[in-house]
Design an enzyme around this catalytic site. Structure first.
Site, mmCIF file in Angstrom:
data_model
loop_
_atom_site.group_PDB
_atom_site.id
_atom_site.type_symbol
_atom_site.label_atom_id
_atom_site.label_comp_id
_atom_site.label_asym_id
_atom_site.label_seq_id
_atom_site.Cartn_x
_atom_site.Cartn_y
_atom_site.Cartn_z
ATOM 1 N N LYS A 122 0.842 -1.208 0.000
ATOM 2 C CA LYS A 122 0.000 0.000 0.000
ATOM 3 C C LYS A 122 0.871 1.251 0.000
ATOM 4 O O LYS A 122 0.629 2.194 -0.749
ATOM 5 C CB LYS A 122 -0.905 0.009 1.238
ATOM 6 C CG LYS A 122 -1.604 1.342 1.455
ATOM 7 C CD LYS A 122 -2.337 1.399 2.773
ATOM 8 C CE LYS A 122 -1.500 1.725 3.977
ATOM 9 N NZ LYS A 122 -1.249 3.142 4.265
ATOM 10 N N ASN A 123 1.897 1.263 0.840
ATOM 11 C CA ASN A 123 2.693 2.481 0.984
ATOM 12 C C ASN A 123 3.555 2.779 -0.236
ATOM 13 O O ASN A 123 4.027 3.899 -0.393
ATOM 14 C CB ASN A 123 3.567 2.410 2.247
ATOM 15 C CG ASN A 123 2.736 2.632 3.503
ATOM 16 O OD1 ASN A 123 1.549 2.950 3.418
ATOM 17 N ND2 ASN A 123 3.361 2.453 4.657
ATOM 18 N N CYS A 183 -3.695 13.218 12.743
ATOM 19 C CA CYS A 183 -3.916 11.801 12.504
ATOM 20 C C CYS A 183 -3.805 11.117 13.845
ATOM 21 O O CYS A 183 -3.056 11.565 14.707
ATOM 22 C CB CYS A 183 -2.863 11.288 11.540
ATOM 23 S SG CYS A 183 -2.807 9.524 11.450
ATOM 24 N N ARG A 195 1.969 14.530 13.043
ATOM 25 C CA ARG A 195 2.397 14.321 11.658
ATOM 26 C C ARG A 195 2.403 15.598 10.809
ATOM 27 O O ARG A 195 1.610 15.762 9.890
ATOM 28 C CB ARG A 195 1.542 13.232 10.988
ATOM 29 C CG ARG A 195 1.631 11.940 11.737
ATOM 30 C CD ARG A 195 0.842 10.849 11.091
ATOM 31 N NE ARG A 195 1.577 10.150 10.038
ATOM 32 C CZ ARG A 195 1.099 9.097 9.415
ATOM 33 N NH1 ARG A 195 -0.073 8.629 9.703
ATOM 34 N NH2 ARG A 195 1.826 8.499 8.486
ATOM 35 N N ASP A 205 5.366 0.353 11.673
ATOM 36 C CA ASP A 205 4.101 -0.219 11.208
ATOM 37 C C ASP A 205 3.914 -1.678 11.640
ATOM 38 O O ASP A 205 2.856 -2.269 11.375
ATOM 39 C CB ASP A 205 4.006 -0.129 9.676
ATOM 40 C CG ASP A 205 3.687 1.279 9.208
ATOM 41 O OD1 ASP A 205 3.388 2.148 10.051
ATOM 42 O OD2 ASP A 205 3.742 1.526 7.985
ATOM 43 N N ARG A 238 -8.521 0.265 5.106
ATOM 44 C CA ARG A 238 -7.613 1.231 4.482
ATOM 45 C C ARG A 238 -6.360 0.548 3.944
ATOM 46 O O ARG A 238 -5.800 0.990 2.945
ATOM 47 C CB ARG A 238 -7.173 2.280 5.516
ATOM 48 C CG ARG A 238 -8.242 3.296 5.866
ATOM 49 C CD ARG A 238 -7.616 4.413 6.663
ATOM 50 N NE ARG A 238 -6.290 4.670 6.141
ATOM 51 C CZ ARG A 238 -5.203 4.911 6.868
ATOM 52 N NH1 ARG A 238 -5.294 4.960 8.176
ATOM 53 N NH2 ARG A 238 -4.049 5.125 6.309
HETATM 54 C C1 UD1 Z 1 5.039 6.673 6.118
HETATM 55 C C2 UD1 Z 1 4.062 5.528 6.023
HETATM 56 C C3 UD1 Z 1 3.632 5.066 7.392
HETATM 57 C C4 UD1 Z 1 4.862 4.735 8.239
HETATM 58 C C5 UD1 Z 1 5.838 5.899 8.237
HETATM 59 C C6 UD1 Z 1 7.135 5.591 8.957
HETATM 60 C C7 UD1 Z 1 2.881 5.916 3.959
HETATM 61 C C8 UD1 Z 1 1.597 6.271 3.294
HETATM 62 N N1 UD1 Z 1 2.896 5.944 5.275
HETATM 63 O O1 UD1 Z 1 4.349 7.757 6.745
HETATM 64 O O2 UD1 Z 1 2.825 3.891 7.232
HETATM 65 O O3 UD1 Z 1 4.442 4.477 9.565
HETATM 66 O O4 UD1 Z 1 6.168 6.283 6.894
HETATM 67 O O5 UD1 Z 1 7.724 4.462 8.421
HETATM 68 O O6 UD1 Z 1 3.858 5.570 3.319
HETATM 69 N N2 UD1 Z 1 7.696 14.351 10.334
HETATM 70 C C9 UD1 Z 1 7.909 15.679 10.619
HETATM 71 N N3 UD1 Z 1 7.770 16.588 9.604
HETATM 72 C C10 UD1 Z 1 7.434 16.217 8.328
HETATM 73 C C11 UD1 Z 1 7.243 14.839 8.037
HETATM 74 C C12 UD1 Z 1 7.380 13.932 9.067
HETATM 75 O O7 UD1 Z 1 8.211 16.040 11.753
HETATM 76 O O8 UD1 Z 1 7.327 17.096 7.462
HETATM 77 C C13 UD1 Z 1 7.838 13.343 11.418
HETATM 78 C C14 UD1 Z 1 6.549 12.559 11.665
HETATM 79 O O9 UD1 Z 1 5.684 13.255 12.519
HETATM 80 C C15 UD1 Z 1 7.080 11.294 12.276
HETATM 81 C C16 UD1 Z 1 8.412 11.082 11.538
HETATM 82 O O10 UD1 Z 1 8.748 12.360 10.986
HETATM 83 O O11 UD1 Z 1 7.326 11.480 13.627
HETATM 84 C C17 UD1 Z 1 8.385 10.064 10.438
HETATM 85 O O12 UD1 Z 1 7.309 10.345 9.572
HETATM 86 P P1 UD1 Z 1 7.353 9.985 8.009
HETATM 87 O O13 UD1 Z 1 8.532 9.113 7.764
HETATM 88 O O14 UD1 Z 1 7.238 11.242 7.236
HETATM 89 O O15 UD1 Z 1 6.034 9.136 7.851
HETATM 90 P P2 UD1 Z 1 4.951 9.232 6.701
HETATM 91 O O16 UD1 Z 1 5.624 9.441 5.393
HETATM 92 O O17 UD1 Z 1 3.857 10.139 7.112
#
Ligand code: UD1
Length: 422
Positions: A22-23, A119, A124, A309, A401
């Protein structure tokens, strides 16, 4: 709202075909915005998030078609972008929709995309996404809950050092940079297999990306991308989840159409806990090595560390293992929402901030429980499969989802599980 009913105690036996990740699938769909030629994706998972993103892309003018004769095949054709606005009502249903912002900016020079909002698993933010796109020359501001961006002269390649590793920001900026003028270097990027998969797809479309899967990604921008056909990587999180379903129930499941390459840290922790995981000529065979599982400590980390995850599912196993396990969640600040629900089933768990101490109990017991997010929900299903008696998992739309036909796949292995319509 539908619920899932499970009567626990059946040792699962059988085989399960693993879906495309999915991701990875979601980001690959977004990549279609970068080209006016068709992108054909194979091995697409049939999950609700794909449907939610389809609506967003259709709103922008992408023609999305499924091939009725070939399950899992989807064609996305963004011949012309008819709107550069992704509205709140569509984006809020699926957070990853915000990733359309950068590709729209790169292709059309402007974009207006709703912020996805909070979320359940944490705040996030998207500050790292914005930092990266601004470094490529985009002018971005926030207005009434929308990200507004423009790059009238096009994006320009740059060196970007991410202060923190983010999967979404890495993918977002990598996609946008494919159409920037000049070279972009991204440092301290996420290294998840889904990022390599996206880079391979973009390269098949004509992009020039090297280093994906490692800590530095280099992108030589080009004027336009073309057509491609790409097969989505197997879902490592679904694979890990069903390995744990076999272990939780003391059963034996063969997982097909997947591989172990992307589950290094997880296989290591599971093996220590007493799960036997072997490659077969068709996939992977998972079962308990012998007797009760043992407690193992773990800390979630960006890839190649233990995946956040799979943390909730692992905790379900530890809740019934011999001994005390310490689980540290370092990625998301609010990812222990399954804990009170597991405790309703008899688990002994204490949480202090991002750390949980899990004292394994002999047996969990069925109870009515509430699903709170995707991975927390499936952890409750695993616990229910192993528990004595009946569990009702409420709010199963979270599971829809990200897990394709979860009930059918488990039932085919003998689980006493059914979906109950409200
Ligand atoms: C993706 C995955 C999710 C997985 C996560 C971590 C998808 C659709 N989702 O989520 O299933 O759990 O990677 O492996 O692929 N952060 C910030 N600022 C930002 C972006 C992120 O502070 O602009 C923080 C987030 O709050 C979190 C950490 O960075 O604490 C990691 O998040 P991120 O790797 O970005 O996760 P997602 O891409 O949202």
């Amino acid at each position: 709202m539908d619920r899932i009913g499970v009567v626990g105690g059946v040792a699962l036996q059988g085989e399960i075909a693993i879906a495309g990740a999915k991701n990875a699938a979601l980001k690959l769909m977004v990549a279609s915005l970068l080209s006016d030629a068709p992108l054909v994706l194979e091995n697409m998972p049939s999950v609700a998030d794909v449907g939610a993103l389809t609506s967003v892309l259709e709103e922008l003018g992408v023609r999305v078609t499924r091939d009725a004769d070939v399950p899992g095949r989807m064609c996305l054709h963004a011949e012309s972008i008819t709107s550069t606005t992704a509205p709140y009502d569509l984006v809020r249903k699926m957070r990853a929709s915000v990733l359309v912002f950068g590709p729209l900016l790169a292709r059309c020079g402007k974009a207006k995309v709703s912020l996805p909002g909070g979320c359940a698993i944490g705040t996030r933010p998207v500050d790292l996404h914005i930092l990266g796109l601004e470094a490529l020359g985009a002018r971005i501001h926030l207005e009434e809950g929308y990200l507004l961006g423009e790059a009238p002269g096009g994006l320009k390649g740059a060196r970007i050092d991410f202060p923190m590793v983010s999967v979404g920001a890495t993918e977002h900026v990598m996609m946008a940079a494919t159409l920037a003028q000049g070279t972009t270097e991204l440092h301290n990027v996420a290294q998840e297999p889904e990022i390599l998969d996206l880079a391979e797809c973009l390269n098949a479309m004509g992009a020039r990306i090297t280093g994906a899967g490692g800590p530095v990604i280099r992108i030589d921008g080009i004027e336009g991308l073309g057509a491609a056909t790409h097969r989505v990587v197997p879902d490592r999180i679904e694979t890990g989840t069903y390995i744990m379903a076999a272990a939780a129930t003391d059963g034996e499941i063969e997982l097909l159409e997947t591989n172990l390459d992307h589950l290094g840290a997880e296989v290591c922790a599971l093996t220590k806990a007493g799960v036997e995981i072997a490659e077969t000529n068709r996939g992977i065979l998972a079962k308990r090595a012998n007797g009760r599982l043992s407690a193992v400590d773990l800390e979630t980390q960006p890839f190649p560390g233990f995946a956040t995850d799979l943390q909730a599912q692992f905790m379900a196993l530890m809740a019934m293992a011999q001994g005390e396990s310490h689980i540290d969640e370092t990625i998301f600040e609010n990812r222990f929402m399954h804990v009170p629900e597991l405790m309703r089933m008899g688990a002994d768990i204490q949480v202090h901030g991002g750390s949980a101490i899990v004292k394994g109990v002999e047996r969990l017991h069925g109870a009515p429980v509430m699903a709170t997010d995707l991975r927390a929900s499936v952890c409750l299903v695993l616990a229910a499969l192993a528990a004595e008696g009946e569990t009702i998992v409420n709010r199963v739309y979270h599971l829809d989802r990200g897990y394709e036909r979860l009930v059918d796949k488990l039932a085919a292995c003998g689980a006493r599980i059914e979906r109950l319509a409200d």
